[in-house]
Scaffold this motif. Structure first.
Motif, short mmCIF file in Angstrom:
data_model
loop_
_atom_site.label_atom_id
_atom_site.label_comp_id
_atom_site.label_asym_id
_atom_site.label_seq_id
_atom_site.Cartn_x
_atom_site.Cartn_y
_atom_site.Cartn_z
N PHE A 46 6.18 -40.28 95.65
CA PHE A 46 6.20 -41.21 94.79
C PHE A 46 4.93 -41.95 94.47
O PHE A 46 4.66 -42.27 93.38
CB PHE A 46 7.17 -42.00 94.74
N ASN A 47 4.06 -41.86 95.40
CA ASN A 47 2.60 -42.27 94.97
C ASN A 47 1.97 -41.34 94.12
O ASN A 47 1.24 -41.84 93.15
CB ASN A 47 1.73 -42.54 96.31
N TRP A 48 2.13 -40.00 94.33
CA TRP A 48 1.58 -39.13 93.49
C TRP A 48 2.15 -39.18 92.06
O TRP A 48 1.59 -38.98 91.14
CB TRP A 48 1.77 -37.73 94.20
N LEU A 49 3.47 -39.36 92.00
CA LEU A 49 4.14 -39.33 90.79
C LEU A 49 3.82 -40.69 90.02
O LEU A 49 4.16 -40.48 88.79
CB LEU A 49 5.54 -39.12 91.10
N GLY A 50 3.42 -41.63 90.60
CA GLY A 50 3.23 -42.76 90.03
C GLY A 50 4.63 -43.53 90.27
O GLY A 50 5.83 -42.91 90.43
N GLN A 51 4.66 -44.80 90.52
CA GLN A 51 5.89 -45.47 91.33
C GLN A 51 7.04 -45.67 90.18
O GLN A 51 8.13 -45.70 90.60
CB GLN A 51 5.41 -47.20 91.73
N ASP A 52 6.65 -45.91 88.85
CA ASP A 52 7.68 -46.09 87.88
C ASP A 52 8.06 -44.83 87.05
O ASP A 52 6.85 -44.03 86.62
CB ASP A 52 7.04 -47.06 86.74
N LEU A 53 9.11 -44.34 87.06
CA LEU A 53 9.61 -43.06 86.27
C LEU A 53 10.19 -43.28 84.84
O LEU A 53 10.59 -42.56 84.39
CB LEU A 53 10.35 -42.23 87.18
N THR A 54 9.82 -44.52 84.50
CA THR A 54 10.45 -44.95 83.11
C THR A 54 10.22 -43.76 82.00
O THR A 54 9.33 -43.35 82.01
CB THR A 54 9.98 -46.38 82.52
#
Length: 191
Positions: A46-54
Motif C-alpha cells: 500500500f506504500n507502493w500503491l499510495g495510501q489513499d485509493l479514493t
C-alpha cells in the motif's frame, strides 16, 4: 509424531493496517491453501500503491481472507469486488463486510476464470494471490486484460512468480518467506 504448534492468538484473523478501519481485526474460517498476506507485505504494497485509493475500483480475485480487498475498502476505494470459490470463506467475507459497514464492497462466490469471463466491470487495482501451488497464469492473462483500466496496477503474490505478459510493465517487487510478490502496471511504460 509430535503435534504441530500453532500460535492460536493469531489463528484465522488478520488486522487492517490503514484507512478508516485501521487496527480492526478480520476473522475468517480455515480453508485449504488460505494464507493471508502478512502485515509487513501489505504495508509495503500500500506504500507502493499510495495510501489513499479514493475513486479506484479494486478486484481481489483469489480473495481468501479478504485482507487485500478489505484493506483497499478501508483506504477509500470506490468499489471492491472479492472473488472466492470456497463458499464458507465467502460467508466469512460477507460477515466482515457487514460488520465493517463497507457498502462499496461485495463478495462473489465464483471461480476466478468464470468471474473474469462474465464480468463487464473494469478495475484500477487487481490483487492476484492464488493458492500457493496454483500455476494457471497463461489461461488467466487474456481474461484479466479485458477487465483492466488503462494504467491499472496488478499485484501478484506466489511461491514462484509467473512469466508476465508484455502488457504488464514491472513497477516494484519483493520477497517474504517462501512468497515472492510483484506489482506491475498495465498499458504504460514505467519510468
Amino acid at each position: 509424531m509430535a503435534a504441530q504448534k500453532h500460535n492460536t492468538k493469531h489463528t484465522n484473523q488478520v488486522r487492517i493496517i490503514g484507512g478508516t478501519h485501521r487496527g480492526r481485526k478480520l476473522v475468517f474460517r480455515s480453508a485449504d491453501g488460505l494464507r493471508p498476506t502478512p502485515d509487513m507485505v501489505r504495508e509495503k504494497l500500500f506504500n507502493w500503491l499510495g495510501q489513499d485509493l479514493t475513486g479506484k475500483t479494486v478486484l481481489d480475485l483469489f480473495a481468501g481472507s479478504g485482507a487485500l480487498g478489505l484493506e483497499s475498502a478501508s483506504r477509500y476505494a470506490a468499489g471492491v469486488v472479492l472473488v472466492e470459490s470456497n463458499r464458507q470463506t465467502v460467508q466469512s467475507l460477507k460477515e466482515n463486510i457487514r460488520v465493517l459497514g463497507l457498502t462499496q464492497t461485495q463478495a462473489v462466490c465464483a471461480d476466478a476464470f468464470a468471474y473474469l469471463s462474465q464480468t463487464s466491470q473494469r478495475f484500477d487495482v487487481v490483487f492476484l494471490d492464488p493458492p500457493f501451488a496454483w500455476q494457471d497464469w497463461e489461461s488467466l492473462w487474456p481474461l484479466l486484460q479485458r477487465c483492466l483500466n488503462e494504467r491499472a496496477m496488478v499485484y501478484v503474490e506466489a511461491g514462484r512468480l509467473p512469466e508476465f505478459p508484455q502488457w504488464l510493465s514491472p513497477f516494484r517487487e519483493g520477497k517474504a518467506g517462501m512468497s515472492r510478490y510483484e506489482l506491475r502496471q498495465y498499458g504504460a511504460e514505467v519510468e
